[in-house]
Design a protein around this motif. Structure first.
Motif, PDB file in Angstrom:
ATOM      1  N   MET A 100     -36.490  22.056  35.807  1.00  0.00           N
ATOM      2  CA  MET A 100     -36.091  23.449  36.562  1.00  0.00           C
ATOM      3  C   MET A 100     -37.190  23.837  37.207  1.00  0.00           C
ATOM      4  N   GLN A 101     -38.236  23.348  36.450  1.00  0.00           N
ATOM      5  CA  GLN A 101     -40.057  24.094  37.131  1.00  0.00           C
ATOM      6  C   GLN A 101     -40.226  22.983  38.151  1.00  0.00           C
ATOM      7  N   ALA A 102     -41.428  23.088  38.624  1.00  0.00           N
ATOM      8  CA  ALA A 102     -41.752  22.032  39.847  1.00  0.00           C
ATOM      9  C   ALA A 102     -43.482  22.064  39.238  1.00  0.00           C
ATOM     10  N   TRP A 103     -44.138  20.809  39.385  1.00  0.00           N
ATOM     11  CA  TRP A 103     -45.536  20.248  39.632  1.00  0.00           C
ATOM     12  C   TRP A 103     -46.036  21.196  40.602  1.00  0.00           C
ATOM     13  N   LYS A 104     -47.169  21.462  40.405  1.00  0.00           N
ATOM     14  CA  LYS A 104     -48.635  22.478  41.138  1.00  0.00           C
ATOM     15  C   LYS A 104     -49.059  21.634  41.836  1.00  0.00           C
ATOM     16  N   GLY A 117     -37.443  19.847  31.653  1.00  0.00           N
ATOM     17  CA  GLY A 117     -36.176  20.128  31.344  1.00  0.00           C
ATOM     18  C   GLY A 117     -35.377  18.828  30.886  1.00  0.00           C
ATOM     19  N   GLN A 118     -35.248  17.671  31.929  1.00  0.00           N
ATOM     20  CA  GLN A 118     -35.245  16.802  32.396  1.00  0.00           C
ATOM     21  C   GLN A 118     -35.778  15.533  31.047  1.00  0.00           C
ATOM     22  N   HIS A 148     -27.932  17.702  35.013  1.00  0.00           N
ATOM     23  CA  HIS A 148     -28.796  18.016  35.313  1.00  0.00           C
ATOM     24  C   HIS A 148     -27.867  19.079  36.865  1.00  0.00           C
ATOM     25  N   THR A 149     -27.581  18.034  37.827  1.00  0.00           N
ATOM     26  CA  THR A 149     -26.564  18.565  39.251  1.00  0.00           C
ATOM     27  C   THR A 149     -25.930  19.854  38.356  1.00  0.00           C
ATOM     28  N   ALA A 150     -24.676  19.842  37.174  1.00  0.00           N
ATOM     29  CA  ALA A 150     -23.774  20.429  37.351  1.00  0.00           C
ATOM     30  C   ALA A 150     -24.550  22.150  36.375  1.00  0.00           C
ATOM     31  N   GLU A 151     -25.349  21.502  35.999  1.00  0.00           N
ATOM     32  CA  GLU A 151     -27.028  22.735  35.248  1.00  0.00           C
ATOM     33  C   GLU A 151     -27.020  23.361  36.213  1.00  0.00           C
ATOM     34  N   HIS A 152     -27.127  23.246  37.642  1.00  0.00           N
ATOM     35  CA  HIS A 152     -27.777  23.934  38.644  1.00  0.00           C
ATOM     36  C   HIS A 152     -26.880  24.524  39.262  1.00  0.00           C
ATOM     37  N   ILE A 153     -25.238  24.213  39.730  1.00  0.00           N
ATOM     38  CA  ILE A 153     -24.578  24.839  40.122  1.00  0.00           C
ATOM     39  C   ILE A 153     -24.102  26.121  38.857  1.00  0.00           C
ATOM     40  N   PHE A 154     -23.973  25.324  38.386  1.00  0.00           N
ATOM     41  CA  PHE A 154     -23.409  26.643  36.878  1.00  0.00           C
ATOM     42  C   PHE A 154     -24.635  27.924  37.264  1.00  0.00           C
ATOM     43  N   CYS A 208     -37.749  19.938  39.978  1.00  0.00           N
ATOM     44  CA  CYS A 208     -38.725  18.819  40.029  1.00  0.00           C
ATOM     45  C   CYS A 208     -37.830  16.992  39.577  1.00  0.00           C
ATOM     46  N   GLY A 209     -36.231  17.767  38.917  1.00  0.00           N
ATOM     47  CA  GLY A 209     -35.802  16.542  38.019  1.00  0.00           C
ATOM     48  C   GLY A 209     -34.895  15.354  39.085  1.00  0.00           C
ATOM     49  N   MET A 210     -33.580  14.932  38.658  1.00  0.00           N
ATOM     50  CA  MET A 210     -33.134  14.007  39.423  1.00  0.00           C
ATOM     51  C   MET A 210     -31.819  14.191  39.531  1.00  0.00           C
ATOM     52  N   HIS A 211     -31.331  14.097  40.185  1.00  0.00           N
ATOM     53  CA  HIS A 211     -30.090  14.625  41.037  1.00  0.00           C
ATOM     54  C   HIS A 211     -28.411  13.905  41.465  1.00  0.00           C
ATOM     55  N   VAL A 212     -27.455  13.977  41.281  1.00  0.00           N
ATOM     56  CA  VAL A 212     -26.429  13.331  41.798  1.00  0.00           C
ATOM     57  C   VAL A 212     -26.802  12.879  43.170  1.00  0.00           C
ATOM     58  N   LEU A 213     -25.790  12.960  44.086  1.00  0.00           N
ATOM     59  CA  LEU A 213     -26.038  12.900  45.748  1.00  0.00           C
ATOM     60  C   LEU A 213     -24.911  14.165  46.299  1.00  0.00           C
ATOM     61  N   SER A 214     -24.035  13.509  45.409  1.00  0.00           N
ATOM     62  CA  SER A 214     -22.980  14.388  46.113  1.00  0.00           C
ATOM     63  C   SER A 214     -22.009  14.977  45.024  1.00  0.00           C
ATOM     64  N   THR A 215     -21.484  16.286  44.755  1.00  0.00           N
ATOM     65  CA  THR A 215     -21.495  16.857  43.306  1.00  0.00           C
ATOM     66  C   THR A 215     -19.804  16.483  43.322  1.00  0.00           C
ATOM     67  N   GLY A 216     -19.224  15.155  43.485  1.00  0.00           N
ATOM     68  CA  GLY A 216     -17.927  14.776  43.524  1.00  0.00           C
ATOM     69  C   GLY A 216     -18.454  13.378  41.899  1.00  0.00           C
TER      70      GLY A 216
END
Length: 398
Positions: free
Chosen positions: A1-5, A53-54, A106-112, A202-210
């Motif tokens: 959720m946070q990004a490096w500076k 957070g990851q 992580h991607t599901a948390e973003h959407i939620f 700055c985390g890792m995510h899937v390419l599509s929600t499916g």
């Protein structure tokens, strides 16, 4: 959720550009001993370093297990137990199941969090992933609201929407609306799902929600104007729901009830238990009172009761006092201690309460004629304590 500076965040890292690469041959740039382990820097790496957070990725460099991965200054440092030769070419492999679990959750948390922000104007102020994804929101969510958000998240998943990543410099980032916990210096990586969320991450995510498959709220708690929600998604959600189904099936057989009627069957079972518990207590109380009428009364009585309810213990004490006891204590055993009620019309019990509790590892109090509480002393210790404090000989009655 946070990004490096600033320069500490390099979006050109290999793992960002190749998020689905599972194995790679690369060169060892440096290997420095650090206590009982070694810090290794590679030319390219597919290992994600802990952040936002990851958790960091798990896996191997050659046959060496990678215990931790952290970003230090402008490099990614891998922790291993044995040294590697700088300049050598090594084969690295990540635990893909673990990584993909992190990407799905992580991607599901973003959407939620995005849906919560859109619908209820609350911010995600804390996030971490372990067994579940845990989200903290700066306000209260009702059970109905949480169910509504969960439904929306799964609708986004089933639409199989693209998960977009965009890198912006400080001049460009002002053109976009996105969630962020703090001001970000330097490049900003924005991860978005159209219609649901846009967030600096700055985390890792899937390419599509499916690819998430499903998202399920496992639990939540509301306190001090904050709501904490635990989520599980993807493969981990499948495992979680499979375990629940197996338990539900076992309960269904035990209760002789269809799986979707277990709650009703349990409620009926509780009602029966409460009825028979009441019947048992009435019979036990009646038997106990009859027993008191048959025993030979002495000045001091310690009565061991099979029931622990204070009202029954008081009834026992009253019956013994009516028969002439100077002091009586009734005790009932629970899981960790004895509940007790002590009565007397000749001794000021309030004056001895504190001393009694100290002697029998107890707590409680009352007035001059009755004290009650709980203690951990054995019956013999209780007898000794009363005799020491009152000079009255006690008799134990089963």
């Amino acid at each position: 959720m946070q990004a490096w500076k600033g320069s500490k965040m390099d979006f050109q890292d290999y793992f960002y550009k190749h998020p689905y690469t599972k194995e790679l041959d690369t060169e060892v740039i440096s290997c420095i001993q650090n206590g009982d382990h070694y810090d290794v820097v590679l030319k390219n790496t597919i290992f994600y370093p802990e952040g936002g957070g990851q958790p960091s990725d798990q896996g191997f460099i050659q046959e060496l297990e990678v215990f931790d991965v952290q970003r230090k200054e402008d490099v990614v440092v891998h922790t291993v137990a044995q040294p590697l030769q700088p300049g050598s070419v090594v084969h690295i492999k990540i635990d893909w199941e673990y990584r993909f679990d992190m990407m799905q959750n992580h991607t599901a948390e973003h959407i939620f969090s995005g849906v919560v922000h859109q619908r209820y104007h609350l911010d995600n102020v804390g996030f971490h992933m372990s067994e579940y994804a845990c989200c903290d929101f700066n306000g209260e969510l009702s059970p109905q609201q949480i169910r509504t958000v969960e439904k929306s998240v799964n609708q986004a998943i089933w639409q199989n929407l693209p998960v977009k990543e965009m890198e912006c410099n400080q001049d460009e980032v002002g053109q976009y609306t996105y969630r962020s916990k703090k001001e970000i210096e330097g490049m900003t990586r924005i991860v978005s799902v159209d219609g649901y969320d846009s967030c600096a991450c700055c985390g890792m995510h899937v390419l599509s929600t499916g690819e998430i498959g499903i998202c399920k709220v496992v639990d939540y708690e509301v306190s001090n104007n904050h709501t904490r929600v635990w989520l599980v998604s993807g493969r981990k959600a499948f495992v979680y729901l499979s375990n629940l189904q197996q338990q539900n099936q076992a309960l269904s057989h035990l209760l002789s009830a269809p799986p979707l009627q277990i709650e009703s069957a349990v409620e009926q079972l509780i009602q029966k238990r409460d009825h028979w518990k009441q019947e048992y207590e009435m019979l036990a109380k009646s038997t106990t009172m009859a027993q008191i009428e048959q025993i030979e009364m002495t000045d001091g009585i310690l009565f061991l009761s099979i029931l622990e309810q204070p009202d029954i213990l008081r009834a026992i004490c009253n019956a013994c006092i009516r028969k002439g006891a100077k002091i009586v204590i009734a005790i009932g055993v629970n899981d960790t201690a004895y509940n007790y009620v002590m009565m007397s019309k000749e001794i000021n019990l309030k004056e001895i309460a504190n001393s009694f509790n100290e002697l029998v590892y107890g707590k409680g109090g009352g007035n001059e004629q009755m004290i009650q509480g709980s203690c951990q002393g054995m019956p013999e210790e209780i007898v000794d304590a009363i005799e020491q404090l009152t000079q009255i000989t006690m008799t134990i009655q089963p």
